[in-house]
Design an enzyme around this catalytic site. Structure first.
Site, PDB file in Angstrom:
ATOM      1  N   PRO A   1       0.822  -1.223   0.000  1.00  0.00           N
ATOM      2  CA  PRO A   1       0.000   0.000   0.000  1.00  0.00           C
ATOM      3  C   PRO A   1       0.849   1.264   0.000  1.00  0.00           C
ATOM      4  O   PRO A   1       0.335   2.354  -0.235  1.00  0.00           O
ATOM      5  CB  PRO A   1      -0.827  -0.128   1.288  1.00  0.00           C
ATOM      6  CG  PRO A   1      -0.178  -1.189   2.108  1.00  0.00           C
ATOM      7  CD  PRO A   1       0.592  -2.062   1.182  1.00  0.00           C
TER       8      PRO A   1
ATOM      9  N   GLU B   1       2.237  -7.290   8.989  1.00  0.00           N
ATOM     10  CA  GLU B   1       2.403  -5.837   9.122  1.00  0.00           C
ATOM     11  C   GLU B   1       3.207  -5.247   7.965  1.00  0.00           C
ATOM     12  O   GLU B   1       3.182  -4.065   7.718  1.00  0.00           O
ATOM     13  CB  GLU B   1       3.080  -5.485  10.446  1.00  0.00           C
ATOM     14  CG  GLU B   1       2.163  -5.566  11.639  1.00  0.00           C
ATOM     15  CD  GLU B   1       0.885  -4.759  11.456  1.00  0.00           C
ATOM     16  OE1 GLU B   1       0.968  -3.530  11.302  1.00  0.00           O
ATOM     17  OE2 GLU B   1      -0.197  -5.379  11.455  1.00  0.00           O
TER      18      GLU B   1
ATOM     19  N   ARG C   1      -4.479  -8.364 -20.550  1.00  0.00           N
ATOM     20  CA  ARG C   1      -5.356  -7.727 -21.534  1.00  0.00           C
ATOM     21  C   ARG C   1      -4.576  -7.008 -22.625  1.00  0.00           C
ATOM     22  O   ARG C   1      -5.083  -6.776 -23.708  1.00  0.00           O
ATOM     23  CB  ARG C   1      -6.281  -6.705 -20.852  1.00  0.00           C
ATOM     24  CG  ARG C   1      -7.253  -7.281 -19.875  1.00  0.00           C
ATOM     25  CD  ARG C   1      -8.127  -6.175 -19.290  1.00  0.00           C
ATOM     26  NE  ARG C   1      -8.908  -5.497 -20.305  1.00  0.00           N
ATOM     27  CZ  ARG C   1     -10.003  -5.985 -20.869  1.00  0.00           C
ATOM     28  NH1 ARG C   1     -10.455  -7.151 -20.492  1.00  0.00           N
ATOM     29  NH2 ARG C   1     -10.646  -5.299 -21.795  1.00  0.00           N
TER      30      ARG C   1
ATOM     31  N   ASP D   1     -10.492   0.202 -23.998  1.00  0.00           N
ATOM     32  CA  ASP D   1     -10.762   0.209 -22.563  1.00  0.00           C
ATOM     33  C   ASP D   1     -10.704   1.619 -21.984  1.00  0.00           C
ATOM     34  O   ASP D   1      -9.978   2.469 -22.484  1.00  0.00           O
ATOM     35  CB  ASP D   1      -9.686  -0.601 -21.807  1.00  0.00           C
ATOM     36  CG  ASP D   1      -9.984  -2.091 -21.802  1.00  0.00           C
ATOM     37  OD1 ASP D   1     -11.109  -2.464 -22.152  1.00  0.00           O
ATOM     38  OD2 ASP D   1      -9.080  -2.854 -21.435  1.00  0.00           O
TER      39      ASP D   1
HETATM   40  N1  ADE Z   1      -1.134  -5.057   0.215  1.00  0.00           N
HETATM   41  C1  ADE Z   1      -2.013  -4.576   1.108  1.00  0.00           C
HETATM   42  N2  ADE Z   1      -2.693  -3.537   0.646  1.00  0.00           N
HETATM   43  C2  ADE Z   1      -2.224  -3.317  -0.642  1.00  0.00           C
HETATM   44  C3  ADE Z   1      -2.512  -2.376  -1.642  1.00  0.00           C
HETATM   45  N3  ADE Z   1      -3.422  -1.413  -1.466  1.00  0.00           N
HETATM   46  N4  ADE Z   1      -1.821  -2.448  -2.794  1.00  0.00           N
HETATM   47  C4  ADE Z   1      -0.885  -3.389  -2.978  1.00  0.00           C
HETATM   48  N5  ADE Z   1      -0.571  -4.303  -2.060  1.00  0.00           N
HETATM   49  C5  ADE Z   1      -1.227  -4.281  -0.899  1.00  0.00           C
END
Ligand code: ADE
Length: 240
Positions: free
Chosen positions: A93, A120, A158, A173
């Site tokens: 993330p 974590e 794709r 797309d």
């Molecule tokens: N792992 C946990 N959340 C994620 C996200 N938003 N993008 C990529 N990998 C992740």
């Protein structure tokens, strides 16, 4: 020709089982466009407990993924060093938001390595030492990188020549030209009082194309004005 090779490093290879056995993905694998491999890096956890994670230094909740097993797995598949044609990506993330432009770049690679995190997160030495590109599928947190890896795999698939029945499908797309796609209609011409726009039944290809372009522009303006701003920036930046 073995096609585009994608190695996915994961602690849960089983999650991908159904995914690779369905639909377009299966066809692409059967036809040799894609060579998907799943590597369970738990097999490289050779410490006292055979565990892939440990408590965080400094305390706090959750577990952190140990660097040793990840480095060993990456070395075992020959992806420890960057090189031409190889894209090495960590799903997190904290990564750069995934975009269609990024997927287009990936589709030109010879080989892609995807590293999926859990718990974590990764010990920071994994980021520092391996130097993978870091990619996020959005500003939210899911349980691990596996679903994010599936998003990348499908998005790239794709774009591979021959993967979709009609080669125009991917080109049309949403996001391919920086905006959203026009609406689609099929039979019946009237459904529960909702009629298909007259122009689509006219047989006039020029008018249809114009209507679609106008609809796509209006949609993008109404729903994603941020995309228009980006497009303008790219265009103005590119003409200097
Ligand atoms: N792992 C946990 N959340 C994620 C996200 N938003 N993008 C990529 N990998 C992740």
């Amino acid at each position: 020709m073995a096609g585009l090779r994608i190695d996915t490093l994961t602690l849960f290879p089983g999650i991908f089982q159904g995914f690779v056995q369905e639909s377009i993905l299966k066809r692409a694998i059967d036809r040799g466009l894609l060579d998907l491999r799943f590597v369970d890096w738990r097999e490289h956890a050779v410490n006292r407990h055979g565990s892939v994670d440990d408590a965080p230094y400094g305390g706090g909740p959750g577990m952190v993924l140990r660097p040793g097993p990840v480095f060993d797995a990456v070395e075992a598949i020959g992806a420890a060093e960057p090189r031409e044609g190889l894209r090495r990506i960590m799903l997190t993330p904290q990564g750069a938001p995934l975009t269609q432009a990024f997927l287009c770049g990936l589709a030109r690679a010879e080989r892609i390595v995807l590293l999926c995190g859990r718990y974590e997160g990764f010990d920071e030495r994994i980021r520092i030492g391996l130097g993978f590109e870091e990619v996020s599928i959005g500003d939210y947190v899911i349980n691990g990188g596996e679903v994010a890896a599936m998003v990348v795999i499908e998005g790239v698939l794709r774009l591979l020549p021959g993967a979709l029945g009609d080669p125009r499908a991917a080109a049309e797309d949403s996001f391919m030209c920086g905006g959203l796609e026009h609406p689609h209609y099929t039979r019946p011409p009237v459904f529960r009082g909702m009629a298909v726009p007259e122009v689509l039944l006219s047989g006039d290809h020029g008018k249809v194309a114009q209507w679609r372009a106008e609809q796509a522009a209006a949609r993008t303006r109404d729903r994603r004005s941020d995309l228009l701003a980006q497009l303008r920036e790219t265009r103005d930046g590119g003409t200097q």
